[in-house]
Design an enzyme around this catalytic site. Structure first.
Site, PDB file in Angstrom:
ATOM      1  CD  GLU A  54      -2.135   1.678   2.491  1.00  0.00           C
ATOM      2  OE1 GLU A  54      -2.348   1.074   3.537  1.00  0.00           O
ATOM      3  OE2 GLU A  54      -1.978   2.907   2.434  1.00  0.00           O
ATOM      4  CB  CYS A  77      -2.802   5.467   3.879  1.00  0.00           C
ATOM      5  SG  CYS A  77      -2.141   4.507   5.220  1.00  0.00           S
TER       6      CYS A  77
END
Lengths: 497, 497
Positions: free
Chosen positions: A266, A303
């Site tokens: 990710e 994120c």
């Protein structure tokens, strides 16, 4: 903090001191923290993986009940670390204690959610197609299948979440839940936090009577031990949360192995927010407050930090921009970036859609909502995309959603992308470069599906079948039998109906 | 065969004649078959993908009911091709007409199985976690998610299955079922068969009022148009059945793209068979007949062709070996390879476990069943592994199964691996190099899961949600609501229980 030794955890042993060492640094004071952390040697990395590979033979067959108890024991042990964990984590990250406490709670809740998932048991997608020896022209075999674990998984701790995406975070919890041993590579920014949590996991493993090697924790550099782990023939999958350059280096190494393995990185997401004019008129103050909070949350290192905001040009957005400036100017402790451009410049310069890691946001003004789908089409893959609009703006919203469904993993409506709910339906993933593999999520119970593959038993005797596939359905799970979902024992079902 | 034009099918248009052309060859007579087949130009390949990309905007939102009708219409049209299809396919492949008829039936059954799957609808893994605005310290959002299609998929026809793994074979059926347009690259060995089936698909598309570009069929070389397709930015996934070298070249190209994509290559498997002594004593003749049939089936060109047989040394296997020699000597039309070695030589030479494509089998004698797990551990990833044993041999079998679960996609007990049942529970996949991605299957309804990813809707208004996630559950599918599987409408459920 006498427990901290600076040594890797290799099965139930500890690593050796080494000339290759480092210390954590308090980001606020610049002060080096003790102890010295020793990088695992090549031989130690190999030992950890060999132990994991041997442990897999037992752990893959461990009952869901025992695995669930192990996950709960990890959570209990982490909670048992108490204030020393908060102190060390705040020293290493400069994050406030309340954030560390919340993240610890989230980490433990996550471990318990996976414990529930595997105890309930249906997630293995058990399927049975009963045989028919009388079928013409060929007898129909009895075919059964379910998801089985892949083998040892390497997990990389993230810099931005010292707990929830680190030693006992989502990747570790989901890999362990799915029946895979885990070798964790600690992040150099918070080795002490890693060691404390690593010992909690290790103690839980021992207390659960599970084999040495189901868990190891290694200190060292990503380029060295990280690459060695990803390339090790006994490692069967990997999970990573971090930078695009780091993630890409690892995912390419995973794909270039003689035996390629799944690697879930990710990496990079600017999490665009699209503000429609009516919504902004109706809720300017609310949007300003929410946006400011989302941009600055966790020092902007989430994120899902919103790095791009599309808003109407001119008078429609002047108020919002002023309010944001005011709030950001008064935000202590962080340097805040608030940049502005218009749609035409934005579309002309691809650099403007690149991620700036931290509390920086680019405001892009548009003149017509009809431009929004085209803007969205130009974006790279994202973890999230957010829309603020009113009911009256639904037509424009629908056109935008059509595009976003191909560009992101999650759409958020009239809210903000930070604060990822840990639940069954959550998707924290998205098309490249948001992640290396858009078919998956690293948050929520679907995360366990990353570390399994289907395995099929044809005409295999009952005694050799896993409990999940036995006639009597002893684990009482949902199964697909001859195409129908039920929890029945096969003896209770009419054949051929 | 006046329908055959030798031109690619690009949306609803046909490709142009080209200097780069080829003809199919009758493998029995060596005779070239008309017409001339023209390789698609670079521009034509791009057109096909652009059309697919545009068609995706509509097709991804097409109702399951309409997609199911389309798949059934394809099956009907293929059946409608009748004897001309059988004639052309036998001319191009030298396979017997009965095999072509059976494979056609399997192909059509497969299309109908996927039609049933999507009409029933639960395969999309719909999940809803209801929100709670009163939750402390933070309101809980309403989160819903389901699997959505990836985008245009390239499918490579296989040499060994001109129908079931070609133009309208498993990869195409599963990709179309999942909502993805398909661009097929025909195999040079059977372009006429490809064109006939391609026209059947194209006619079904038109009859279903679906957009041009949901299906295209291109002729040409793998190194040229195959690579162009895999590297095209608008292609979002690929499926391939063929050689290890071809599959690896394509999977590495897919991984090396600026935006890497999932690529499912089914490549190489020797499908080991383990014969235990008691089973051989009890059923020698039956095993000999079954093994001979499995090795020679389809000229030995099945992916699941057993290329390695482990059997006890000495008197225990002498009878079987003699019977196999007799039967193979009397098998017409093919050169049969029956090779022998012992376990020690086998383990010493990795070349002996490499795939020989065709009706060749290596018999490896062992002296003790205790050797079998170690042998299995040395094998590469396999599609299948087969065990023949009696109840009395269950202890040895269990030890072997423990290893096989990490080495193969399917275990077959007291049977043979050829003849893959098309059903919900089938797994036709396995660890590398059997496939490029062991997390998947190319046969059975789980194949549709290769071409989707989860997408998540947070607090999205009902009007913008897909039917699968609407409160009322209008499609009446199984959904996971707050962690419980049911078919209920949300209004019928008590909140928070």
């Amino acid at each position: 903090m006498s427990e901290l030794s600076g040594k890797s955890i290799i099965g139930f042993r500890r690593g050796e001191p080494n000339v290759d060492s480092f210390r954590a640094v308090n980001p606020l004071s610049g002060e080096e923290l003790t102890p010295e952390y020793y990088a695992a040697s090549e031989a130690e990395v190999d030992q950890a993986v060999q132990l994991a590979s041997r442990a897999f033979e037992v752990y893959r067959q461990t009952s869901p009940k025992l695995k669930a108890a192990f996950l709960r024991k990890i959570a209990e042990n982490i909670e048992g670390l108490g204030e020393p964990l908060v102190t060390r984590a705040t020293d290493e990250t400069a994050l406030p204690p309340v954030r560390i406490r919340n993240e610890t709670a989230r980490t433990c809740n996550q471990l318990r959610l996976f414990a529930e998932l595997i105890e309930e048991g249906s997630w293995v997608d058990a399927r049975i197609d009963r045989g028919d020896p009388m079928r013409q022209p060929l007898a129909k075999p009895d075919v059964r299948s379910m998801l089985r674990p892949l083998g040892p998984v390497v997990v990389f701790c993230a810099s931005n979440f010292p707990l929830a995406f680190s030693v006992a975070g989502g990747d570790t919890a989901s890999a362990l839940a799915a029946g895979n041993p885990v070798v964790v590579k600690a992040h150099r920014a918070h080795p002490g936090t890693a060691e404390l949590v690593g010992l909690a996991v290790s103690d839980a493993l021992r207390a659960s009577d599970l084999p040495e090697g189901v868990f190891s924790l290694l200190f060292g550099r990503g380029e060295d031990i990280g690459m060695q782990l990803v390339r090790h023939p006994q490692i069967k999958a990997g999970g990573f949360t971090g930078s695009r350059s780091g993630g890409q280096a690892l995912m390419h190494a995973a794909a270039a192995r003689p035996e390629p393995i799944p690697f879930y990185a990710e990496m990079s997401s600017v999490n665009p927010i699209f503000l429609f004019p009516d919504a902004l008129r109706e809720r300017e103050e609310q949007i300003a407050i929410g946006l400011h909070a989302s941009v600055t949350l966790g020092a902007g290192q989430f994120c899902t930090n919103p790095g791009l905001v599309f808003l109407p040009t001119g008078a429609d957005s002047a108020g919002l921009i002023e309010r944001l400036k005011e709030m950001m100017a008064s935000t202590a402790a962080f340097t805040i970036g608030l940049f502005r451009t218009c749609v035409d410049s934005f579309l002309a310069d691809t650099n403007l859609s690149a991620e700036v890691f931290g509390p920086a946001t680019l405001l892009v003004t548009y003149s017509d909502v009809e431009q929004l789908p085209d803007i969205a089409r130009k974006l790279e893959g994202q973890l999230t995309a957010t829309i603020h609009a009113t009911d009256a703006e639904q037509d424009g919203v629908n056109k935008l959603i059509d595009v976003i469904e191909n560009k992101a993993g999650r759409i958020v409506f009239n809210g903000f992308p930070t604060g990822v709910e840990v639940c069954h339906s959550m998707v924290h993933g998205g098309p490249f470069p948001a992640t290396s593999d858009g078919r998956s999520t690293s948050v929520g119970t679907r995360a366990a599906l990353r570390f399994v593959r289907p395995f099929c038993y044809q005409d295999v005797p009952a005694i050799a079948l896993p409990d999940e596939l036995k006639d009597g359905n002893p684990l009482n799970i949902w199964r697909m039998v001859d195409g129908e979902l039920n929890k029945a024992a096969l003896s209770d079902m009419t054949f051929g109906c």
